[in-house]
Design a protein around this motif. Structure first.
Motif, PDB file in Angstrom:
ATOM      1  N   ASN A  34       3.728  15.856  12.879  1.00 53.20           N
ATOM      2  CA  ASN A  34       3.545  17.301  12.793  1.00 53.20           C
ATOM      3  C   ASN A  34       3.602  17.801  11.365  1.00 53.20           C
ATOM      4  N   LEU A  35       2.863  18.839  11.138  1.00 62.60           N
ATOM      5  CA  LEU A  35       2.884  19.524   9.859  1.00 62.60           C
ATOM      6  C   LEU A  35       3.594  20.855  10.062  1.00 62.60           C
ATOM      7  N   TYR A  36       4.651  21.089   9.328  1.00 62.16           N
ATOM      8  CA  TYR A  36       5.421  22.324   9.450  1.00 62.16           C
ATOM      9  C   TYR A  36       5.140  23.197   8.230  1.00 62.16           C
ATOM     10  N   GLU A  37       4.644  24.394   8.471  1.00 60.85           N
ATOM     11  CA  GLU A  37       4.379  25.339   7.397  1.00 60.85           C
ATOM     12  C   GLU A  37       4.980  26.685   7.774  1.00 60.85           C
ATOM     13  N   ILE A  38       5.993  27.080   7.031  1.00 63.02           N
ATOM     14  CA  ILE A  38       6.646  28.360   7.265  1.00 63.02           C
ATOM     15  C   ILE A  38       6.734  29.073   5.927  1.00 63.02           C
ATOM     16  N   GLY A  39       5.927  30.127   5.779  1.00 63.82           N
ATOM     17  CA  GLY A  39       5.873  30.812   4.499  1.00 63.82           C
ATOM     18  C   GLY A  39       5.386  29.866   3.426  1.00 63.82           C
ATOM     19  N   SER A  40       6.127  29.798   2.329  1.00 63.42           N
ATOM     20  CA  SER A  40       5.744  28.948   1.206  1.00 63.42           C
ATOM     21  C   SER A  40       6.226  27.511   1.359  1.00 63.42           C
ATOM     22  N   LEU A  41       6.973  27.248   2.432  1.00 62.65           N
ATOM     23  CA  LEU A  41       7.553  25.919   2.644  1.00 62.65           C
ATOM     24  C   LEU A  41       6.647  25.084   3.545  1.00 62.65           C
ATOM     25  N   ARG A  42       6.377  23.855   3.113  1.00 62.32           N
ATOM     26  CA  ARG A  42       5.510  22.956   3.874  1.00 62.32           C
ATOM     27  C   ARG A  42       6.164  21.575   3.934  1.00 62.32           C
ATOM     28  N   LEU A  43       6.281  21.042   5.158  1.00 64.50           N
ATOM     29  CA  LEU A  43       6.829  19.702   5.337  1.00 64.50           C
ATOM     30  C   LEU A  43       5.870  18.888   6.196  1.00 64.50           C
ATOM     31  N   ASP A  44       5.421  17.763   5.674  1.00 64.88           N
ATOM     32  CA  ASP A  44       4.554  16.843   6.404  1.00 64.88           C
ATOM     33  C   ASP A  44       5.413  15.685   6.896  1.00 64.88           C
ATOM     34  N   ALA A  45       5.704  15.675   8.209  1.00 67.82           N
ATOM     35  CA  ALA A  45       6.576  14.648   8.769  1.00 67.82           C
ATOM     36  C   ALA A  45       5.913  13.280   8.814  1.00 67.82           C
ATOM     37  N   GLY A  46       4.592  13.240   8.646  1.00 73.66           N
ATOM     38  CA  GLY A  46       3.898  11.962   8.613  1.00 73.66           C
ATOM     39  C   GLY A  46       4.062  11.260   7.281  1.00 73.66           C
ATOM     40  N   SER A  47       3.901  12.011   6.196  1.00 69.48           N
ATOM     41  CA  SER A  47       4.012  11.433   4.856  1.00 69.48           C
ATOM     42  C   SER A  47       5.386  11.649   4.222  1.00 69.48           C
TER      43      SER A  47
END
Length: 234
Positions: free
Chosen positions: A130-143
């Protein structure tokens, strides 16, 4: 058969630890200084590392830091001192657990078995991409990449796992005990205040890269614990 690398400059500790672990079905190799430890790690790719802090040539802090840059292999640190600050520093560097000398070999075996069981359960579970994007924060759980306004944020293993847990469970309040159970495991025997330290470091690293303070936040719920909030988080 799982391979455990035991690193300690005391031959007696290596011998006794090897004896107890082999009786429990583990394959055991030893190293007696920091340079040997890294050479054995490269050669063996062990499933677990027992790492003394006070080592000749290269201390346990440096060895742990070097290994963590290459691998997520579980590491249990051995220390002759019981200061909370030292234990927290070891956990921040990426150690999964610690044990204070002198220790009961049976307890060491039990901790290794528990950590390996937990690690195996995690690795057998489906890996979310999953790719999590909340506001300016982005977390790519794959990479395993975290960015704020496009700027890469380097997070140690536990800080990353804590942030990922919050992003997967937004707008929910968690106590320190619940966070320790989820991130460190129920068998963690350290101080629950370690959660406060990790939250503080996460806030500092993430907030330093954005001026949009209302974007998202890891909020303190006084008397209860912490929760992650952000626009669109649900």
């Amino acid at each position: 058969m799982k391979t455990v690398l035991v690193v300690d400059d005391d031959p007696n500790i290596c011998r006794i630890t090897k004896l107890y672990l082999e009786k429990s079905g583990y394959s055991v190799e030893t190293a007696h200084d920091g340079d040997q430890a890294l050479a054995q790690f490269d050669k063996l790719s062990p499933d677990f590392i027992v790492l003394d802090l006070m080592l000749p040539k290269r201390d346990g802090w440096a060895v742990c830091q070097k290994i963590r840059a290459m691998s997520d292999v579980p590491i249990l640190m051995l220390t002759a001192r019981g200061q909370v600050e030292e234990r927290i520093e070891g956990l921040q560097m990426g150690a999964d657990d610690y044990l204070i000398k002198p220790f009961d070999p049976n307890e060491l075996v039990a901790r290794i078995t528990t950590i390996l069981r937990r690690t195996t359960l995690r690795s057998d579970a489906p890996v979310p991409t999953n790719l999590y994007e909340i506001g300016s924060l982005r977390l790519d759980a794959g990479s395993h990449e975290v960015t704020v306004e496009g700027h890469y944020v380097a997070l140690p293993k536990k800080e990353y796992e804590l942030l990922l847990f919050f992003l997967r469970n937004p707008n929910q309040v968690f106590t320190r005990e619940e966070l320790i159970a989820k991130i460190w495991g129920w068998d963690f025997e350290g101080e629950d205040r370690v959660v406060d330290l990790y939250i503080k470091r996460l806030r500092q690293k993430l907030s330093a890269l954005t001026q949009r303070r209302d974007d998202w936040s890891i909020r303190t719920v006084w008397g209860v614990g912490y929760k992650f909030e952000g626009p669109g988080a649900c």
